[in-house]
Write a protein that holds these residues in place. Structure first.
Motif, PDB file in Angstrom:
ATOM      1  N   GLU A 202     -40.484   3.158  35.975  1.00 50.29           N
ATOM      2  CA  GLU A 202     -41.690   3.092  35.522  1.00 50.29           C
ATOM      3  C   GLU A 202     -41.186   4.317  34.082  1.00 50.29           C
ATOM      4  OE1 GLU A 202     -44.104   5.002  39.385  1.00 50.29           O
ATOM      5  OE2 GLU A 202     -42.753   6.579  38.597  1.00 50.29           O
TER       6      GLU A 202
ATOM      7  N   SER B  47     -42.798   2.791  30.664  1.00 49.67           N
ATOM      8  CA  SER B  47     -44.123   3.103  30.084  1.00 49.67           C
ATOM      9  C   SER B  47     -44.231   2.843  28.585  1.00 49.67           C
ATOM     10  CB  SER B  47     -43.798   5.293  30.127  1.00 49.67           C
ATOM     11  OG  SER B  47     -42.659   5.220  28.642  1.00 49.67           O
TER      12      SER B  47
ATOM     13  N   SER C  78     -47.211   3.547  49.330  1.00 52.56           N
ATOM     14  CA  SER C  78     -47.796   4.007  48.214  1.00 52.56           C
ATOM     15  C   SER C  78     -46.211   3.707  46.827  1.00 52.56           C
ATOM     16  CB  SER C  78     -46.888   6.408  48.224  1.00 52.56           C
ATOM     17  OG  SER C  78     -46.179   6.103  48.161  1.00 52.56           O
TER      18      SER C  78
ATOM     19  N   HIS D 296     -45.178   0.808  47.428  1.00 51.08           N
ATOM     20  CA  HIS D 296     -45.618  -0.696  46.754  1.00 51.08           C
ATOM     21  C   HIS D 296     -46.421  -0.834  45.267  1.00 51.08           C
ATOM     22  CE1 HIS D 296     -47.071  -4.082  47.808  1.00 51.08           C
ATOM     23  NE2 HIS D 296     -45.912  -5.027  47.279  1.00 51.08           N
ATOM     24  N   SER D 297     -47.327   0.184  46.025  1.00 51.12           N
ATOM     25  CA  SER D 297     -47.944   0.459  45.081  1.00 51.12           C
ATOM     26  C   SER D 297     -48.217   1.083  43.774  1.00 51.12           C
ATOM     27  CB  SER D 297     -49.804   1.215  45.812  1.00 51.12           C
ATOM     28  OG  SER D 297     -50.180   1.048  46.261  1.00 51.12           O
ATOM     29  N   ARG D 298     -47.504   1.528  43.501  1.00 54.39           N
ATOM     30  CA  ARG D 298     -46.318   1.600  41.993  1.00 54.39           C
ATOM     31  C   ARG D 298     -45.380   0.705  41.663  1.00 54.39           C
ATOM     32  NH1 ARG D 298     -42.628   7.568  43.180  1.00 54.39           N
ATOM     33  NH2 ARG D 298     -42.227   7.043  41.199  1.00 54.39           N
TER      34      ARG D 298
ATOM     35  N   GLN E 181     -46.270  -2.400  41.915  1.00 51.65           N
ATOM     36  CA  GLN E 181     -46.928  -3.299  41.540  1.00 51.65           C
ATOM     37  C   GLN E 181     -47.561  -3.032  40.083  1.00 51.65           C
ATOM     38  OE1 GLN E 181     -47.724  -6.697  43.883  1.00 51.65           O
ATOM     39  NE2 GLN E 181     -48.503  -6.171  41.216  1.00 51.65           N
ATOM     40  N   ARG E 182     -48.776  -1.232  40.203  1.00 53.01           N
ATOM     41  CA  ARG E 182     -48.679  -1.064  39.206  1.00 53.01           C
ATOM     42  C   ARG E 182     -47.368  -1.526  37.645  1.00 53.01           C
ATOM     43  NH1 ARG E 182     -51.024   2.789  41.901  1.00 53.01           N
ATOM     44  NH2 ARG E 182     -49.111   4.531  41.507  1.00 53.01           N
ATOM     45  N   LEU E 183     -46.199  -1.461  37.759  1.00 54.43           N
ATOM     46  CA  LEU E 183     -45.334  -1.609  37.407  1.00 54.43           C
ATOM     47  C   LEU E 183     -45.260  -3.313  37.054  1.00 54.43           C
ATOM     48  CD1 LEU E 183     -42.090   0.447  37.961  1.00 54.43           C
ATOM     49  CD2 LEU E 183     -43.887   0.588  36.238  1.00 54.43           C
TER      50      LEU E 183
ATOM     51  N   ASP F 213     -47.608  -5.295  37.061  1.00 53.93           N
ATOM     52  CA  ASP F 213     -49.286  -5.439  36.185  1.00 53.93           C
ATOM     53  C   ASP F 213     -49.126  -4.572  34.717  1.00 53.93           C
ATOM     54  OD1 ASP F 213     -50.253  -5.744  38.187  1.00 53.93           O
ATOM     55  OD2 ASP F 213     -51.454  -4.446  38.872  1.00 53.93           O
ATOM     56  N   ARG F 214     -48.673  -3.866  34.376  1.00 52.10           N
ATOM     57  CA  ARG F 214     -47.755  -3.680  33.129  1.00 52.10           C
ATOM     58  C   ARG F 214     -46.945  -4.415  32.628  1.00 52.10           C
ATOM     59  NH1 ARG F 214     -45.383   2.311  33.142  1.00 52.10           N
ATOM     60  NH2 ARG F 214     -47.371   2.785  33.842  1.00 52.10           N
TER      61      ARG F 214
ATOM     62  N   GLN G   1     -48.859  -7.546  31.671  1.00 49.01           N
ATOM     63  CA  GLN G   1     -50.028  -6.834  30.467  1.00 49.01           C
ATOM     64  C   GLN G   1     -49.924  -6.912  28.869  1.00 49.01           C
ATOM     65  OE1 GLN G   1     -52.405  -3.774  31.495  1.00 49.01           O
ATOM     66  NE2 GLN G   1     -53.160  -5.030  33.065  1.00 49.01           N
TER      67      GLN G   1
END
Length: 76
Positions: A28, A32, A61, A63-65, A67-69, A71-72, A75
């Protein structure tokens, strides 16, 4: 591609459950907006995140973190 990159297979867990939160925090931090100008490519960081996702015992939780990475990275 260097040897380190070749060892980033998605099926090989890189960290243990015990150190998973600190590994996710590191990802993360480097992914960032402030760390966006990394010396490593998006492919490298995607591999690191995917590899971390393959860690047995991953909590929802975590896994969600991760997955957000992903996605980042997509993008960026």
């Amino acid at each position: 591609m260097n040897r380190a990159m070749n060892n980033l297979g998605a099926g090989t867990p890189r960290c243990s459950v015990r150190h998973l939160d600190s590994a996710i925090e590191h990802l993360e931090d480097v992914l960032s907006p402030e760390g966006a100008n990394s010396l490593f490519s998006k492919t490298y960081w995607r591999g690191r995140v995917v590899q971390t996702l393959s860690t047995p015992g991953l909590a929802p939780s975590q896994h969600s973190r991760l997955q957000r990475l992903l996605d980042r990275i997509a993008q960026a």
